[in-house]
Write an enzyme that holds these catalytic residues in place. Structure first.
Site, PDB file in Angstrom:
ATOM      1  N   SER A 227      36.647  37.043  36.527  1.00 24.59           N
ATOM      2  CA  SER A 227      37.544  37.587  35.210  1.00 24.59           C
ATOM      3  C   SER A 227      37.920  36.496  34.366  1.00 24.59           C
ATOM      4  CB  SER A 227      38.567  38.327  36.124  1.00 24.59           C
ATOM      5  OG  SER A 227      39.181  38.944  35.094  1.00 24.59           O
ATOM      6  N   ASP A 452      33.876  48.553  35.188  1.00 21.69           N
ATOM      7  CA  ASP A 452      35.069  47.559  35.471  1.00 21.69           C
ATOM      8  C   ASP A 452      36.253  47.874  34.486  1.00 21.69           C
ATOM      9  OD1 ASP A 452      36.801  45.474  35.566  1.00 21.69           O
ATOM     10  OD2 ASP A 452      35.154  43.982  36.037  1.00 21.69           O
ATOM     11  N   HIS A 480      36.210  45.991  39.959  1.00 14.83           N
ATOM     12  CA  HIS A 480      36.455  44.628  39.113  1.00 14.83           C
ATOM     13  C   HIS A 480      35.383  43.399  39.909  1.00 14.83           C
ATOM     14  CE1 HIS A 480      38.026  41.691  36.640  1.00 14.83           C
ATOM     15  NE2 HIS A 480      38.923  41.208  37.264  1.00 14.83           N
TER      16      HIS A 480
END
Length: 511
Positions: A227, A452, A480
């Site tokens: 991320s 996501d 995610h």
């Protein structure tokens, strides 16, 4: 002025830090001697930086096959004479044939890579990587055990996160009250952070990462970033392309997207994930809703509106506001594993009990059952984003973003607007939003998951296309990030690349 809430680069490591995972997963293995010390790599280092790049690390055992140390870095990489800060590292020594260090960042910005590796090693990386690499978790500057941003105490943080705003939502009085809260928060960060705030930037953190690589004795970087960690990794590749040889960026942030667009895209992503949750929920006996997906969505929107009018009291003296309920919903969208807890929480909330949804929000906020907070991830998150994202002042663009959210994310739209807390940050931002090509790097593998909610798939597609040597892997599914989430196709491709250097087929699609 109406502003869309800045959620830029939000919450990378939530899935890592909020699930219950055992620490020191290799406790049954006899403690191994420290890895053979290697000389720091000082190739091409400027004279004024040699004292940092040539430092010898002193490791101390901190668990079976784990050892820990600190690295000294300059506060300001453009002016090394301006003082130092400390970076905390934990290393899990390779269990098999050693081939180098692997740095891991769980995201945030502001999540602890130290805790990620020390407490949940097998969640952070797969067994092949544990065997072949010294897995390195580190707290970036401003985070956790490193020289850290500090803002409010636990009681003040509770009021900031969960307090009821007296003025009606959307009124000038409501905006004024929120701005006053944000201003007090920013002043506390400035007062309690020992002058760190202007230096908490992703570019400085990427330079720290090169320092860590060098003092570990690696000539090039092996890196796995989740991320926000993809933005950190891409920034590293921009600054040090010749040393960026085996990088995996999972759940990518598009470095060219401005903050306003980030918040808009995330709202739409969470709405899409919420619809997927409801479709799944309606197939179970435990679902608190009936009928079609759209009917369930209408019922959920009605519950949100009810809580917005009358926050629900909790047994611990707190109340659940609609903003806290939204946080709980968002938390559950990070992984299908959380969906049963969301169903339980919504069932209870419909009966006037907010404890389940508050528990999800607490997980997001890092609040422990005793009322303390497990780390400073929220403070560091604010510090990084306020320095990384340029100020945007375009009322027409804001109005267009609000209209798009209202159309594409109607559940979240009424609660997605508010004063931008970075407008009152003590220092102006220094970051830029631009494409990153990293010309001259090795292959960089980007992993994107099709639904996501936090880092939408289109961002992974965009980053892979921007990078001169970008390679895209697509995980078809929910949640995610994609690596080490049970998809053998993704896992094999990532591990073959990091261990063997085998570059996946660009566009590989893993069902």
């Amino acid at each position: 002025m109406r502003l869309v809430r800045r959620t830029a680069a939000a919450v990378a490591a939530l899935a890592a830090t909020s699930v219950l995972l055992s620490g020191c997963l290799y406790a049954q293995i006899p403690e191994a001697p420290s890895s053979v010390a290697r000389d720091p790599d000082v190739t091409g280092v400027a004279d004024e930086l040699l004292p940092y790049y040539s430092q010898k690390l002193e490791w101390e055992s901190c668990g079976a096959r784990f050892d820990c140390t600190e690295v000294t870095a300059p506060r300001d990489w453009t002016d090394p004479a301006a003082g130092d800060l400390s970076l905390a590292l934990v290393r899990h020594q390779a269990t098999g044939e050693f081939q180098g260090s692997l740095l891991v960042n769980p995201g945030g910005p502001g999540s602890s890579g130290y805790d990620f590796v020390a407490d949940s090693l097998e969640y952070a990386v797969g067994p092949d990587l544990i065997e072949r690499f010294d897995v390195i978790g580190f707290d970036p500057r401003g985070v956790g055990r490193s020289s850290a941003v500090e803002c409010l105490d636990a009681e003040e943080t509770d009021e900031y996160n969960y307090g009821v705003v007296a003025a009606p939502r959307g009124t000038p009085e409501w905006e004024k009250e929120l701005t006053a809260r944000n201003t007090a928060y920013a002043k506390a960060c400035e007062q309690n952070s020992d002058g760190l705030l202007p230096f908490i930037t992703t570019e400085n953190s990427a330079r720290d990462m090169d320092l860590i690589r060098a003092v570990l004795g690696d000539q090039t970087l092996n890196y796995l970033g989740y991320s926000y960690g993809t933005f950190l990794g891409a920034t590293y590749a921009k600054l040090f392309p010749e040393r960026a040889q085996r990088l995996v960026l999972d759940g990518a942030i598009d470095p060219a997207v401005p903050g306003l667009q980030v918040g808009t895209t995330q709202a739409i992503g969470f709405e899409s994930a919420l619809r997927a949750y409801l479709e799944d929920c309606l197939r179970t006996a435990e679902c608190p809703f009936n009928g079609t997906r759209d009917e369930a969505l209408t019922d959920l929107q009605a519950l949100l509106a009810s809580v917005a009018r009358d926050p629900l009291p909790n047994g611990d003296g707190r109340v659940m506001t609609v903003d806290t309920m939204i946080t709980g919903l968002i938390t559950a969208m990070y992984s299908e594993d959380y969906w049963p807890y969301l169903s339980q929480g919504l069932t209870a909330a419909l009966q006037g009990d907010p404890s389940g949804l508050l528990a999800l929000a607490d997980s997001y906020n890092g609040r422990l059952p005793d009322g303390t907070y497990q780390d400073n991830s929220a403070e560091a998150f604010r510090a990084y984003n306020c320095m990384d994202y340029p100020v945007e002042d375009d009322p027409a663009a804001e109005d267009a973003a609000i209209r798009r959210i209202e159309q594409k994310a109607p559940t979240f739209a009424p609660y997605w607007q508010g004063p931008d807390p970075c407008e009152v940050w003590p220092y102006p931002p220094v970051g830029v939003r631009e494409e990153i090509g990293a010309q001259g790097s090795g292959p960089i593998v980007v992993v994107g998951t099709t639904n996501d909610p936090a880092t939408p798939y289109e961002w992974s597609q965009s980053l892979a296309a921007q990078l001169e040597n970008g390679v895209l892997i697509t995980r078809v599914g929910e949640g995610h990030t994609g690596y080490n989430k049970g998809n053998a196709c993704v896992d094999s491709a990532v591990e073959d690349f990091l261990v063997e250097g085998t570059v996946p087929e660009d566009g590989l699609r893993c069902e």
